[in-house]
Design a protein around this motif. Structure first.
Motif, PDB file in Angstrom:
ATOM      1  N   MET A  24       3.579 -13.859  -6.328  1.00  0.00           N
ATOM      2  CA  MET A  24       2.414 -12.991  -6.227  1.00  0.00           C
ATOM      3  C   MET A  24       2.181 -12.530  -4.793  1.00  0.00           C
ATOM      4  SD  MET A  24      -1.542 -13.737  -7.337  1.00  0.00           S
ATOM      5  CE  MET A  24      -1.176 -13.832  -9.074  1.00  0.00           C
ATOM      6  N   GLU A  25       2.488 -13.362  -3.796  1.00  0.00           N
ATOM      7  CA  GLU A  25       2.172 -13.031  -2.422  1.00  0.00           C
ATOM      8  C   GLU A  25       3.114 -11.994  -1.821  1.00  0.00           C
ATOM      9  OE1 GLU A  25       2.065 -16.594  -0.183  1.00  0.00           O
ATOM     10  OE2 GLU A  25       0.264 -17.352  -1.132  1.00  0.00           O
ATOM     11  N   SER A  26       4.288 -11.808  -2.425  1.00  0.00           N
ATOM     12  CA  SER A  26       5.303 -10.980  -1.773  1.00  0.00           C
ATOM     13  C   SER A  26       4.885  -9.530  -1.626  1.00  0.00           C
ATOM     14  CB  SER A  26       6.618 -11.073  -2.551  1.00  0.00           C
ATOM     15  OG  SER A  26       6.434 -10.617  -3.881  1.00  0.00           O
ATOM     16  N   TRP A  27       4.193  -8.939  -2.599  1.00  0.00           N
ATOM     17  CA  TRP A  27       3.899  -7.517  -2.518  1.00  0.00           C
ATOM     18  C   TRP A  27       2.648  -7.218  -1.712  1.00  0.00           C
ATOM     19  CZ3 TRP A  27      -0.633  -5.372  -4.233  1.00  0.00           C
ATOM     20  CH2 TRP A  27      -1.401  -6.121  -5.131  1.00  0.00           C
ATOM     21  N   HIS A  28       1.663  -8.112  -1.685  1.00  0.00           N
ATOM     22  CA  HIS A  28       0.427  -7.780  -0.951  1.00  0.00           C
ATOM     23  C   HIS A  28       0.316  -8.501   0.388  1.00  0.00           C
ATOM     24  CE1 HIS A  28      -1.671 -11.575  -1.918  1.00  0.00           C
ATOM     25  NE2 HIS A  28      -1.099 -11.468  -3.106  1.00  0.00           N
ATOM     26  N   ARG A  29       1.322  -9.265   0.747  1.00  0.00           N
ATOM     27  CA  ARG A  29       1.421  -9.873   2.078  1.00  0.00           C
ATOM     28  C   ARG A  29       0.137 -10.598   2.499  1.00  0.00           C
ATOM     29  NH1 ARG A  29       5.874  -6.905   4.136  1.00  0.00           N
ATOM     30  NH2 ARG A  29       7.011  -6.274   2.273  1.00  0.00           N
ATOM     31  N   ASN A  30      -0.492 -11.277   1.562  1.00  0.00           N
ATOM     32  CA  ASN A  30      -1.695 -12.073   1.826  1.00  0.00           C
ATOM     33  C   ASN A  30      -2.892 -11.240   2.267  1.00  0.00           C
ATOM     34  OD1 ASN A  30      -0.433 -14.628   1.284  1.00  0.00           O
ATOM     35  ND2 ASN A  30       0.563 -14.470   3.283  1.00  0.00           N
ATOM     36  N   ARG A  31      -2.876  -9.919   2.012  1.00  0.00           N
ATOM     37  CA  ARG A  31      -4.015  -9.087   2.382  1.00  0.00           C
ATOM     38  C   ARG A  31      -5.108  -9.111   1.316  1.00  0.00           C
ATOM     39  NH1 ARG A  31      -3.639  -5.854   6.825  1.00  0.00           N
ATOM     40  NH2 ARG A  31      -5.883  -6.028   6.555  1.00  0.00           N
ATOM     41  N   LEU A  32      -4.790  -9.570   0.120  1.00  0.00           N
ATOM     42  CA  LEU A  32      -5.757  -9.631  -0.965  1.00  0.00           C
ATOM     43  C   LEU A  32      -6.004 -11.075  -1.360  1.00  0.00           C
ATOM     44  CD1 LEU A  32      -4.417  -6.815  -3.347  1.00  0.00           C
ATOM     45  CD2 LEU A  32      -5.871  -6.574  -1.331  1.00  0.00           C
ATOM     46  N   SER A  33      -7.188 -11.338  -1.926  1.00  0.00           N
ATOM     47  CA  SER A  33      -7.446 -12.658  -2.488  1.00  0.00           C
ATOM     48  C   SER A  33      -6.632 -12.815  -3.767  1.00  0.00           C
ATOM     49  CB  SER A  33      -8.937 -12.819  -2.798  1.00  0.00           C
ATOM     50  OG  SER A  33      -9.294 -11.993  -3.901  1.00  0.00           O
ATOM     51  N   ALA A  34      -6.526 -14.036  -4.252  1.00  0.00           N
ATOM     52  CA  ALA A  34      -5.778 -14.278  -5.485  1.00  0.00           C
ATOM     53  C   ALA A  34      -6.374 -13.483  -6.642  1.00  0.00           C
ATOM     54  CB  ALA A  34      -5.762 -15.772  -5.801  1.00  0.00           C
TER      55      ALA A  34
ATOM     56  N   ASN B 162       3.377   0.200   1.996  1.00  0.00           N
ATOM     57  CA  ASN B 162       2.920   0.364   3.374  1.00  0.00           C
ATOM     58  C   ASN B 162       1.518  -0.205   3.535  1.00  0.00           C
ATOM     59  OD1 ASN B 162       3.024   1.209   6.027  1.00  0.00           O
ATOM     60  ND2 ASN B 162       2.484   3.329   5.578  1.00  0.00           N
ATOM     61  N   ASP B 163       1.266  -0.816   4.691  1.00  0.00           N
ATOM     62  CA  ASP B 163      -0.081  -1.296   5.020  1.00  0.00           C
ATOM     63  C   ASP B 163      -0.756  -0.238   5.875  1.00  0.00           C
ATOM     64  OD1 ASP B 163      -2.378  -2.589   5.879  1.00  0.00           O
ATOM     65  OD2 ASP B 163      -1.388  -4.540   6.088  1.00  0.00           O
ATOM     66  N   LEU B 164      -1.797   0.389   5.340  1.00  0.00           N
ATOM     67  CA  LEU B 164      -2.501   1.479   6.017  1.00  0.00           C
ATOM     68  C   LEU B 164      -3.817   1.018   6.640  1.00  0.00           C
ATOM     69  CD1 LEU B 164      -2.039   4.159   3.195  1.00  0.00           C
ATOM     70  CD2 LEU B 164      -0.586   3.798   5.206  1.00  0.00           C
ATOM     71  N   SER B 165      -4.045  -0.281   6.706  1.00  0.00           N
ATOM     72  CA  SER B 165      -5.314  -0.820   7.191  1.00  0.00           C
ATOM     73  C   SER B 165      -5.517  -0.495   8.664  1.00  0.00           C
ATOM     74  CB  SER B 165      -5.353  -2.334   7.000  1.00  0.00           C
ATOM     75  OG  SER B 165      -4.976  -2.715   5.693  1.00  0.00           O
ATOM     76  N   TRP B 166      -6.787  -0.294   9.047  1.00  0.00           N
ATOM     77  CA  TRP B 166      -7.126  -0.085  10.457  1.00  0.00           C
ATOM     78  C   TRP B 166      -7.177  -1.406  11.218  1.00  0.00           C
ATOM     79  CZ3 TRP B 166      -7.264   4.451  12.943  1.00  0.00           C
ATOM     80  CH2 TRP B 166      -7.395   5.621  12.195  1.00  0.00           C
ATOM     81  N   ASN B 167      -7.407  -2.513  10.502  1.00  0.00           N
ATOM     82  CA  ASN B 167      -7.451  -3.854  11.098  1.00  0.00           C
ATOM     83  C   ASN B 167      -8.580  -4.040  12.107  1.00  0.00           C
ATOM     84  OD1 ASN B 167      -5.179  -4.844   9.659  1.00  0.00           O
ATOM     85  ND2 ASN B 167      -3.830  -3.751  11.069  1.00  0.00           N
ATOM     86  N   LEU B 168      -9.676  -3.314  11.915  1.00  0.00           N
ATOM     87  CA  LEU B 168     -10.873  -3.522  12.736  1.00  0.00           C
ATOM     88  C   LEU B 168     -11.916  -4.318  11.960  1.00  0.00           C
ATOM     89  CD1 LEU B 168     -11.227  -0.004  14.404  1.00  0.00           C
ATOM     90  CD2 LEU B 168     -10.498  -2.135  15.504  1.00  0.00           C
ATOM     91  N   VAL B 169     -11.969  -4.110  10.656  1.00  0.00           N
ATOM     92  CA  VAL B 169     -12.840  -4.886   9.781  1.00  0.00           C
ATOM     93  C   VAL B 169     -11.960  -5.501   8.702  1.00  0.00           C
ATOM     94  CG1 VAL B 169     -14.907  -3.524  10.259  1.00  0.00           C
ATOM     95  CG2 VAL B 169     -13.360  -2.796   8.450  1.00  0.00           C
ATOM     96  N   ASP B 170     -12.582  -6.161   7.718  1.00  0.00           N
ATOM     97  CA  ASP B 170     -11.768  -6.902   6.746  1.00  0.00           C
ATOM     98  C   ASP B 170     -11.316  -6.065   5.563  1.00  0.00           C
ATOM     99  OD1 ASP B 170     -14.164  -6.630   5.392  1.00  0.00           O
ATOM    100  OD2 ASP B 170     -14.221  -8.706   4.682  1.00  0.00           O
ATOM    101  N   THR B 171     -11.388  -4.750   5.654  1.00  0.00           N
ATOM    102  CA  THR B 171     -10.911  -3.897   4.570  1.00  0.00           C
ATOM    103  C   THR B 171      -9.391  -3.768   4.626  1.00  0.00           C
ATOM    104  OG1 THR B 171     -12.962  -2.606   4.621  1.00  0.00           O
ATOM    105  CG2 THR B 171     -11.077  -1.637   3.478  1.00  0.00           C
ATOM    106  N   ALA B 172      -8.728  -4.126   3.525  1.00  0.00           N
ATOM    107  CA  ALA B 172      -7.281  -3.940   3.408  1.00  0.00           C
ATOM    108  C   ALA B 172      -7.030  -2.627   2.687  1.00  0.00           C
ATOM    109  CB  ALA B 172      -6.661  -5.089   2.623  1.00  0.00           C
ATOM    110  N   VAL B 173      -6.110  -1.831   3.218  1.00  0.00           N
ATOM    111  CA  VAL B 173      -5.740  -0.551   2.607  1.00  0.00           C
ATOM    112  C   VAL B 173      -4.224  -0.566   2.435  1.00  0.00           C
ATOM    113  CG1 VAL B 173      -5.851   1.954   2.776  1.00  0.00           C
ATOM    114  CG2 VAL B 173      -7.645   0.567   3.842  1.00  0.00           C
ATOM    115  N   LEU B 174      -3.779  -0.642   1.192  1.00  0.00           N
ATOM    116  CA  LEU B 174      -2.354  -0.815   0.901  1.00  0.00           C
ATOM    117  C   LEU B 174      -1.827   0.329   0.046  1.00  0.00           C
ATOM    118  CD1 LEU B 174      -2.408  -4.610  -0.084  1.00  0.00           C
ATOM    119  CD2 LEU B 174      -2.136  -3.614   2.196  1.00  0.00           C
ATOM    120  N   GLU B 175      -0.740   0.922   0.470  1.00  0.00           N
ATOM    121  CA  GLU B 175      -0.036   1.904  -0.345  1.00  0.00           C
ATOM    122  C   GLU B 175       0.980   1.156  -1.204  1.00  0.00           C
ATOM    123  OE1 GLU B 175       3.178   5.584   0.086  1.00  0.00           O
ATOM    124  OE2 GLU B 175       2.216   4.749   1.879  1.00  0.00           O
TER     125      GLU B 175
END
Length: 299
Positions: free
Chosen positions: A1-11, A28-41
């Motif tokens: 399960m962890e391989s595709w979201h690279r630990n950016r999402l909760s279980a 692709n990881d499109l997150s800005w990494n300033l807040v805790d919002t993960a944005v994943l393509e």
């Protein structure tokens, strides 16, 4: 399960995505990494999607859902904004279709008048969907700016004191409010061919229409008045009025300087301090150089 979201999402978030998009693949990881919002393509079948997810205390996903559920449909039908395909408010997660285009910020399109003509047209269409009167907005916005001054920041005490004086003297009145994007600027615009598209509704809220001009006024329009002129040609009128415009810019400056310091965005913090200096200068001179001679009203 962890391989595709690279630990950016909760279980729980990852499980929800996998039930809606079986066999989902990370792109692709499109997150800005300033807040805790993960944005994943991600990819699923022949389609591409964007997942946005955050922790339980993050309000941006809920705002984005509010925008998609009621206000972005006209743009989405024209492929000018993403289409919402799945959402789980309790998990603070949404999935939209991927929108083709390159980011306007940092590209040649960032300083082309045609970009701003379209930006004005699109914003007018979005804001014109409805208007209501809010008797509390101005008081709440002023109180919020005051509260930011009590949080950690690097605003000089002499400057903070002047800001407090202006905010304390301001007498809020009821104002018309409309659907606003909340972060209307090139980093949230895509260009697909010659067509402008819009992303990221995490700051959606009902506010005065002029609030969507703030980012542009202190960034791209500051040294390129032809971009401002093109925007208002597309928008159809210039609804800024000196009293409301000046206090809006001042409150925005306080929020920018304090928030950017707290998330460690040094360039944005520097912009916030420049905004503060400019806004206070307008109060000292009683002027607002970016205003038209006869500002119109939103209608």
């Amino acid at each position: 399960m962890e391989s595709w979201h690279r630990n950016r999402l909760s279980a729980g978030q990852a499980e929800f995505v996998e039930t809606r998009l079986p066999g989902v693949r990370f792109l692709n990881d499109l997150s800005w990494n300033l807040v805790d919002t993960a944005v994943l393509e991600v990819a699923h079948g022949q389609g591409r999607y964007v997942i946005k997810a955050a922790g339980p205390s993050n309000r941006h996903i809920r705002r984005e859902l509010d925008a998609h559920e009621a206000w972005t449909e006209a743009w989405a039908r024209q492929e000018r904004a993403p289409i919402l395909v799945h959402a789980n408010p309790s998990l603070n997660l949404l999935i939209t279709e991927y929108l083709e285009g390159y980011l306007v910020e940092g590209s040649a399109a960032e300083y082309e008048s045609g970009t701003y003509l379209q930006a004005g047209q699109l914003l007018r269409e979005f804001q014109a969907q409805t208007v209501r009167t809010d008797s509390r907005y101005e008081a709440a916005a002023t109180e919020k700016a005051m509260a930011w001054l009590e949080t950690p920041h690097r605003i000089e005490e002499s400057v903070a004191g002047k800001v407090r004086g202006v905010l304390a003297a301001y007498r809020p009145e009821p104002v018309p409010v409309v659907p606003t994007h909340g972060d209307w600027q090139p980093r949230n615009w895509l260009m697909n061919g010659a067509e402008l598209r819009v992303i990221d509704f995490g700051r959606f809220e009902f506010r005065p229409a002029i609030s969507d001009f703030c980012r542009l006024a202190v960034q791209q329009w500051r040294t390129r008045p032809e971009l401002e002129a093109a925007f208002f040609e597309g928008y159809g009128s210039d609804p800024r009025g000196s009293r409301l415009w000046n206090i809006t810019l001042l409150r925005e400056a306080v929020t920018t300087a304090a928030w950017a310091f707290q998330v460690g965005d040094r360039e944005f913090e520097k912009q916030g301090h420049r905004m503060l200096a400019d806004a206070l200068a307008n109060y000292r001179t009683g002027s607002s150089p970016m205003l038209p001679a006869q500002p119109g009203n939103f209608g």
